[in-house]
Design a protein around this motif. Sequence first.
Motif, PDB file in Angstrom:
ATOM      1  N   UNK A  36      -0.910 -13.393   4.848  1.00 33.09           N
ATOM      2  CA  UNK A  36      -1.574 -13.080   3.583  1.00 33.09           C
ATOM      3  C   UNK A  36      -1.551 -11.584   3.302  1.00 33.09           C
ATOM      4  N   UNK A  37      -1.693 -10.756   4.360  1.00 38.03           N
ATOM      5  CA  UNK A  37      -1.646  -9.304   4.182  1.00 38.03           C
ATOM      6  C   UNK A  37      -0.275  -8.882   3.665  1.00 38.03           C
ATOM      7  N   UNK A  38       0.771  -9.446   4.252  1.00 37.24           N
ATOM      8  CA  UNK A  38       2.122  -9.119   3.813  1.00 37.24           C
ATOM      9  C   UNK A  38       2.334  -9.541   2.364  1.00 37.24           C
ATOM     10  N   UNK A  39       1.693 -10.645   1.959  1.00 37.21           N
ATOM     11  CA  UNK A  39       1.831 -11.137   0.585  1.00 37.21           C
ATOM     12  C   UNK A  39       0.984 -10.350  -0.401  1.00 37.21           C
ATOM     13  N   UNK A  40       0.101  -9.448   0.118  1.00 36.92           N
ATOM     14  CA  UNK A  40      -0.694  -8.603  -0.760  1.00 36.92           C
ATOM     15  C   UNK A  40      -2.025  -9.191  -1.175  1.00 36.92           C
ATOM     16  N   UNK A  41      -2.525 -10.211  -0.481  1.00 40.24           N
ATOM     17  CA  UNK A  41      -3.810 -10.815  -0.851  1.00 40.24           C
ATOM     18  C   UNK A  41      -4.966  -9.927  -0.417  1.00 40.24           C
ATOM     19  N   UNK A  42      -6.088 -10.029  -1.138  1.00 40.13           N
ATOM     20  CA  UNK A  42      -7.287  -9.277  -0.783  1.00 40.13           C
ATOM     21  C   UNK A  42      -8.045 -10.002   0.329  1.00 40.13           C
ATOM     22  N   UNK A  43      -8.997  -9.296   0.960  1.00 45.20           N
ATOM     23  CA  UNK A  43      -9.793  -9.913   2.017  1.00 45.20           C
ATOM     24  C   UNK A  43     -10.554 -11.129   1.494  1.00 45.20           C
ATOM     25  N   UNK A  44     -11.112 -10.990   0.288  1.00 44.68           N
ATOM     26  CA  UNK A  44     -11.887 -12.099  -0.275  1.00 44.68           C
ATOM     27  C   UNK A  44     -11.007 -13.315  -0.511  1.00 44.68           C
ATOM     28  N   UNK A  45      -9.801 -13.101  -1.040  1.00 37.24           N
ATOM     29  CA  UNK A  45      -8.895 -14.218  -1.298  1.00 37.24           C
ATOM     30  C   UNK A  45      -8.461 -14.882  -0.002  1.00 37.24           C
ATOM     31  N   UNK A  50       0.617  -3.749   6.290  1.00 37.00           N
ATOM     32  CA  UNK A  50       1.528  -4.756   5.753  1.00 37.00           C
ATOM     33  C   UNK A  50       2.966  -4.466   6.145  1.00 37.00           C
ATOM     34  N   UNK A  51       3.359  -3.176   6.105  1.00 36.45           N
ATOM     35  CA  UNK A  51       4.728  -2.799   6.473  1.00 36.45           C
ATOM     36  C   UNK A  51       4.980  -3.048   7.961  1.00 36.45           C
TER      37      UNK A  51
END
Length: 333
Positions: A281-290, A322-323
């Motif tokens: 999810x981090x790599x996909x750019x999602x927020x912590x809440x999502x 993420x990187x």
Amino acid sequence: MKDDHSLSPHCDCRESPSDRSIPEKPCEAALATYRRALTEGSLPAGAVPSCLRALHLLVPDREAPGRLVPVPPETASFAALAPIEEVIAEQHRTLRSARATLAAFEGLYADVRRQESPALTRLSGTAVISRALDAGVSGCRTEVRTAHPGGGRPAHALEESLPRDLGNLRRGIRQRTLYQHTVRSDRATLDYIDQVTAEGAEIRTLPEVVDRFLVFDQDLAFVPFSDDPYSALRVRHPSLVRFLVRHFDEAWARAVPVRPERAPLRTPVVVSDLQRAILQAVVSGETDAAIGRRIGLSRRSVAEHMRRISEQLGSTSRAQLGYLVATSGLLDD
């Protein structure tokens, strides 16, 4: 006097299709010949284009065989158009007959369909949904499959479903349930799992469960209706039910069994699955809440997981994390 028009003049009427005898637009030869016939009173048959005869604008002269005399277009229209109008009228009669016949079959179709159960039915209100589930349970013959996304289930939902589930299990019905890994730390849900597994239920967990649904045998299912928490969709369509069964069985094969006596312990597999889901999810750019909403963790728990991973990778920002995750091979199969 010798006639100079013993041969029929060339006719180049615009005909569509090519085999029609009556043209869409008259040719110059037809217009010129009709004008000459009106002037001279009659013409030799060989001097008249075929299109003028097809339109009945020149007809045989009874007093002079071999010659044609002109008639007014209004008079010619009766002979030229009558066959066409008759064909049209016959087609209208055929159309009316076909409609009347199909209407009789439509009534028969509607009568039969009214006696069948609808393939999809919207259920509104918790009482209506509960009664429908009770009916599904009582009619179940072999197996119940259920999937529940999110963390622990509400206490009232567990209290409502426990008697129903225990009754099914004691009737010999197989029950398989999928939860998310985070349910392993919810005491109320674990108590429920302890009671149903003692009667033979099978419980497994995954990092994520896409949506909530129940399938009774392989012919009845219930799924949420859109985003309305007080509505559900009862599904009887065989293809849709088979799709849900296949989706469940594929997820079941990937899931981790729950042993109630050991469930509070975070096994390496469960921890790895949770962290993997968070990293993806981090790599996909999602927020912590999502991320938390999707995998059933609180926002604070997601942030704590990310803090530990950041320390391990030496990351100082979310973008850098993420990187590093994407290039570190942590998500490789």
